[in-house]
Scaffold this motif. Structure first.
Motif, PDB file in Angstrom:
ATOM      1  N   SER A   1       0.476  -1.096   0.227  1.00 51.05           N
ATOM      2  CA  SER A   1       0.132  -0.073  -0.308  1.00 51.05           C
ATOM      3  C   SER A   1       0.717   1.311   0.308  1.00 51.05           C
ATOM      4  O   SER A   1       0.388   1.815  -0.680  1.00 51.05           O
ATOM      5  CB  SER A   1      -0.878   0.431   1.187  1.00 51.05           C
ATOM      6  OG  SER A   1      -0.122   0.047   2.746  1.00 51.05           O
ATOM      7  N   GLN A   2       2.250   1.700   0.873  1.00 50.76           N
ATOM      8  CA  GLN A   2       2.989   2.582   0.957  1.00 50.76           C
ATOM      9  C   GLN A   2       3.686   2.378  -0.534  1.00 50.76           C
ATOM     10  O   GLN A   2       3.410   3.407  -1.108  1.00 50.76           O
ATOM     11  CB  GLN A   2       4.156   2.286   1.578  1.00 50.76           C
ATOM     12  CG  GLN A   2       3.640   2.495   3.155  1.00 50.76           C
ATOM     13  CD  GLN A   2       4.331   2.678   4.411  1.00 50.76           C
ATOM     14  OE1 GLN A   2       5.440   1.219   3.919  1.00 50.76           O
ATOM     15  NE2 GLN A   2       4.575   2.420   5.596  1.00 50.76           N
ATOM     16  N   LYS A   3       4.304   1.581  -1.148  1.00 48.98           N
ATOM     17  CA  LYS A   3       4.076   1.608  -2.341  1.00 48.98           C
ATOM     18  C   LYS A   3       2.997   2.302  -3.244  1.00 48.98           C
ATOM     19  O   LYS A   3       3.624   3.117  -4.708  1.00 48.98           O
ATOM     20  CB  LYS A   3       4.863   0.433  -3.134  1.00 48.98           C
ATOM     21  CG  LYS A   3       5.366  -0.154  -4.834  1.00 48.98           C
ATOM     22  CD  LYS A   3       6.470   1.092  -4.650  1.00 48.98           C
ATOM     23  CE  LYS A   3       7.218   0.533  -6.474  1.00 48.98           C
ATOM     24  NZ  LYS A   3       7.659   1.655  -6.931  1.00 48.98           N
ATOM     25  N   ALA A   4       1.815   1.704  -3.286  1.00 46.65           N
ATOM     26  CA  ALA A   4       1.085   2.115  -4.798  1.00 46.65           C
ATOM     27  C   ALA A   4       0.876   4.429  -4.884  1.00 46.65           C
ATOM     28  O   ALA A   4       0.393   4.388  -5.043  1.00 46.65           O
ATOM     29  CB  ALA A   4      -0.101   1.290  -4.274  1.00 46.65           C
ATOM     30  N   TYR A   5       0.797   3.770  -2.637  1.00 44.50           N
ATOM     31  CA  TYR A   5       1.051   5.439  -2.279  1.00 44.50           C
ATOM     32  C   TYR A   5       1.811   6.618  -3.615  1.00 44.50           C
ATOM     33  O   TYR A   5       1.310   7.530  -3.085  1.00 44.50           O
ATOM     34  CB  TYR A   5       0.045   5.905  -1.038  1.00 44.50           C
ATOM     35  CG  TYR A   5       0.668   7.214  -0.188  1.00 44.50           C
ATOM     36  CD1 TYR A   5      -0.399   7.575  -0.564  1.00 44.50           C
ATOM     37  CD2 TYR A   5       1.569   7.778   0.000  1.00 44.50           C
ATOM     38  CE1 TYR A   5      -0.644   9.108  -0.188  1.00 44.50           C
ATOM     39  CE2 TYR A   5       1.984   9.524   0.394  1.00 44.50           C
ATOM     40  CZ  TYR A   5       0.652   9.773   0.197  1.00 44.50           C
ATOM     41  OH  TYR A   5       0.313  11.394   0.567  1.00 44.50           O
TER      42      TYR A   5
ATOM     43  N   ASP B   1       3.247   5.784  -5.968  1.00 43.86           N
ATOM     44  CA  ASP B   1       3.312   5.687  -7.157  1.00 43.86           C
ATOM     45  C   ASP B   1       1.930   6.431  -7.557  1.00 43.86           C
ATOM     46  O   ASP B   1       1.885   6.625  -8.907  1.00 43.86           O
ATOM     47  CB  ASP B   1       3.189   4.332  -7.368  1.00 43.86           C
ATOM     48  CG  ASP B   1       4.569   3.768  -7.740  1.00 43.86           C
ATOM     49  OD1 ASP B   1       5.461   4.106  -6.911  1.00 43.86           O
ATOM     50  OD2 ASP B   1       4.392   2.329  -7.961  1.00 43.86           O
ATOM     51  N   GLY B   2       1.176   7.357  -6.244  1.00 47.71           N
ATOM     52  CA  GLY B   2      -0.223   7.550  -7.131  1.00 47.71           C
ATOM     53  C   GLY B   2      -1.545   6.551  -7.094  1.00 47.71           C
ATOM     54  O   GLY B   2      -2.423   7.338  -8.371  1.00 47.71           O
ATOM     55  N   ASN B   3      -1.007   5.482  -7.461  1.00 43.22           N
ATOM     56  CA  ASN B   3      -2.219   4.391  -7.452  1.00 43.22           C
ATOM     57  C   ASN B   3      -3.035   4.368  -6.474  1.00 43.22           C
ATOM     58  O   ASN B   3      -4.045   3.717  -6.461  1.00 43.22           O
ATOM     59  CB  ASN B   3      -1.439   3.381  -7.771  1.00 43.22           C
ATOM     60  CG  ASN B   3      -1.096   3.702  -9.542  1.00 43.22           C
ATOM     61  OD1 ASN B   3      -0.928   4.095 -10.092  1.00 43.22           O
ATOM     62  ND2 ASN B   3       0.581   2.785  -9.295  1.00 43.22           N
TER      63      ASN B   3
ATOM     64  N   GLY C   1      -5.194   5.935  -2.454  1.00 39.01           N
ATOM     65  CA  GLY C   1      -4.235   7.260  -1.753  1.00 39.01           C
ATOM     66  C   GLY C   1      -4.390   6.820  -0.044  1.00 39.01           C
ATOM     67  O   GLY C   1      -3.759   6.120  -0.139  1.00 39.01           O
ATOM     68  N   TYR C   2      -3.827   8.328   0.639  1.00 41.99           N
ATOM     69  CA  TYR C   2      -3.655   7.453   2.112  1.00 41.99           C
ATOM     70  C   TYR C   2      -4.230   6.419   2.675  1.00 41.99           C
ATOM     71  O   TYR C   2      -3.880   6.105   3.860  1.00 41.99           O
ATOM     72  CB  TYR C   2      -3.115   8.918   2.487  1.00 41.99           C
ATOM     73  CG  TYR C   2      -1.773   8.513   3.894  1.00 41.99           C
ATOM     74  CD1 TYR C   2      -0.548   8.176   3.449  1.00 41.99           C
ATOM     75  CD2 TYR C   2      -1.971   9.238   5.119  1.00 41.99           C
ATOM     76  CE1 TYR C   2       0.389   7.574   4.411  1.00 41.99           C
ATOM     77  CE2 TYR C   2      -1.331   8.494   5.775  1.00 41.99           C
ATOM     78  CZ  TYR C   2       0.047   8.048   5.798  1.00 41.99           C
ATOM     79  OH  TYR C   2       1.367   7.561   6.783  1.00 41.99           O
ATOM     80  N   LEU C   3      -5.527   6.923   2.569  1.00 40.97           N
ATOM     81  CA  LEU C   3      -6.692   6.330   3.906  1.00 40.97           C
ATOM     82  C   LEU C   3      -6.251   4.378   3.621  1.00 40.97           C
ATOM     83  O   LEU C   3      -6.432   4.126   4.302  1.00 40.97           O
ATOM     84  CB  LEU C   3      -7.928   6.338   2.922  1.00 40.97           C
ATOM     85  CG  LEU C   3      -9.021   5.816   3.650  1.00 40.97           C
ATOM     86  CD1 LEU C   3      -8.723   5.663   5.458  1.00 40.97           C
ATOM     87  CD2 LEU C   3     -10.094   6.104   3.638  1.00 40.97           C
ATOM     88  N   ILE C   4      -5.813   4.156   2.536  1.00 41.87           N
ATOM     89  CA  ILE C   4      -5.188   2.903   2.301  1.00 41.87           C
ATOM     90  C   ILE C   4      -4.152   2.277   3.129  1.00 41.87           C
ATOM     91  O   ILE C   4      -4.095   1.341   3.448  1.00 41.87           O
ATOM     92  CB  ILE C   4      -4.838   2.396   1.371  1.00 41.87           C
ATOM     93  CG1 ILE C   4      -6.444   2.856  -0.333  1.00 41.87           C
ATOM     94  CG2 ILE C   4      -5.028   0.773   0.625  1.00 41.87           C
ATOM     95  CD1 ILE C   4      -7.344   1.614  -0.052  1.00 41.87           C
ATOM     96  N   VAL C   5      -3.036   3.467   3.194  1.00 37.69           N
ATOM     97  CA  VAL C   5      -1.656   2.759   3.775  1.00 37.69           C
ATOM     98  C   VAL C   5      -2.510   3.238   5.510  1.00 37.69           C
ATOM     99  O   VAL C   5      -2.036   2.059   5.686  1.00 37.69           O
ATOM    100  CB  VAL C   5      -0.816   4.219   3.845  1.00 37.69           C
ATOM    101  CG1 VAL C   5       0.462   3.825   4.459  1.00 37.69           C
ATOM    102  CG2 VAL C   5      -1.070   4.072   2.027  1.00 37.69           C
ATOM    103  N   LEU C   6      -2.942   3.886   5.349  1.00 40.22           N
ATOM    104  CA  LEU C   6      -3.614   3.832   6.906  1.00 40.22           C
ATOM    105  C   LEU C   6      -4.398   2.403   7.266  1.00 40.22           C
ATOM    106  O   LEU C   6      -4.726   2.050   8.891  1.00 40.22           O
ATOM    107  CB  LEU C   6      -4.667   5.146   7.471  1.00 40.22           C
ATOM    108  CG  LEU C   6      -3.855   6.071   7.322  1.00 40.22           C
ATOM    109  CD1 LEU C   6      -4.952   7.706   7.643  1.00 40.22           C
ATOM    110  CD2 LEU C   6      -2.926   6.475   8.207  1.00 40.22           C
ATOM    111  N   GLU C   7      -5.421   1.964   6.695  1.00 39.31           N
ATOM    112  CA  GLU C   7      -6.130   0.645   6.933  1.00 39.31           C
ATOM    113  C   GLU C   7      -5.298  -0.061   7.172  1.00 39.31           C
ATOM    114  O   GLU C   7      -5.747  -1.531   7.893  1.00 39.31           O
ATOM    115  CB  GLU C   7      -7.042   1.019   5.700  1.00 39.31           C
ATOM    116  CG  GLU C   7      -8.486  -0.734   5.640  1.00 39.31           C
ATOM    117  CD  GLU C   7      -8.557  -1.441   6.481  1.00 39.31           C
ATOM    118  OE1 GLU C   7      -9.158  -1.584   7.275  1.00 39.31           O
ATOM    119  OE2 GLU C   7      -9.101  -0.021   7.564  1.00 39.31           O
ATOM    120  N   THR C   8      -3.913  -0.704   5.721  1.00 38.39           N
ATOM    121  CA  THR C   8      -3.338  -1.914   6.557  1.00 38.39           C
ATOM    122  C   THR C   8      -2.357  -1.169   7.132  1.00 38.39           C
ATOM    123  O   THR C   8      -2.250  -2.253   8.130  1.00 38.39           O
ATOM    124  CB  THR C   8      -2.546  -1.503   5.206  1.00 38.39           C
ATOM    125  OG1 THR C   8      -1.961  -0.174   5.092  1.00 38.39           O
ATOM    126  CG2 THR C   8      -3.353  -2.183   3.568  1.00 38.39           C
TER     127      THR C   8
END
Length: 79
Positions: free
Chosen positions: A19-23, A25-27, A29-36
């Motif tokens: 999720s950090q890599k996706a964030y 890369d702009g793919n 949002g930061y909400l995904i990082v927080l959720e994981t």
């Protein structure tokens, strides 16, 4: 407990990295990082609960038999 440590926790840690890599890369949002990250925190909490449950059960077993039990891998040696 072993399943939690072996599979669930490692997958949660890998999920954070993905999720950090996706964030970055702009793919995503930061909400995904927080959720994981929350999922890993939940996993760590569950690990602590399971370890405490194992130690409590071990103490109850020793109390029931009226003496300390010595085995090669007692729950007190859990990581």
């Amino acid at each position: 407990y072993e399943i939690l440590l072996g599979k669930v926790k490692s997958e949660a840690e890998a999920g954070i990295q993905r999720s950090q890599k996706a964030y970055e890369d702009g793919n995503a949002g930061y909400l995904i990082v927080l959720e994981t990250t929350r999922q890993l925190i939940d996993t760590n909490n569950r690990e602590a609960q399971l370890k405490a449950d194992l130690q409590r059960a071990w103490a109850e077993l020793e109390r029931s038999v009226g003496r300390r039990l010595l085995f090669e891998t007692p729950p007190s040696n859990l990581p």
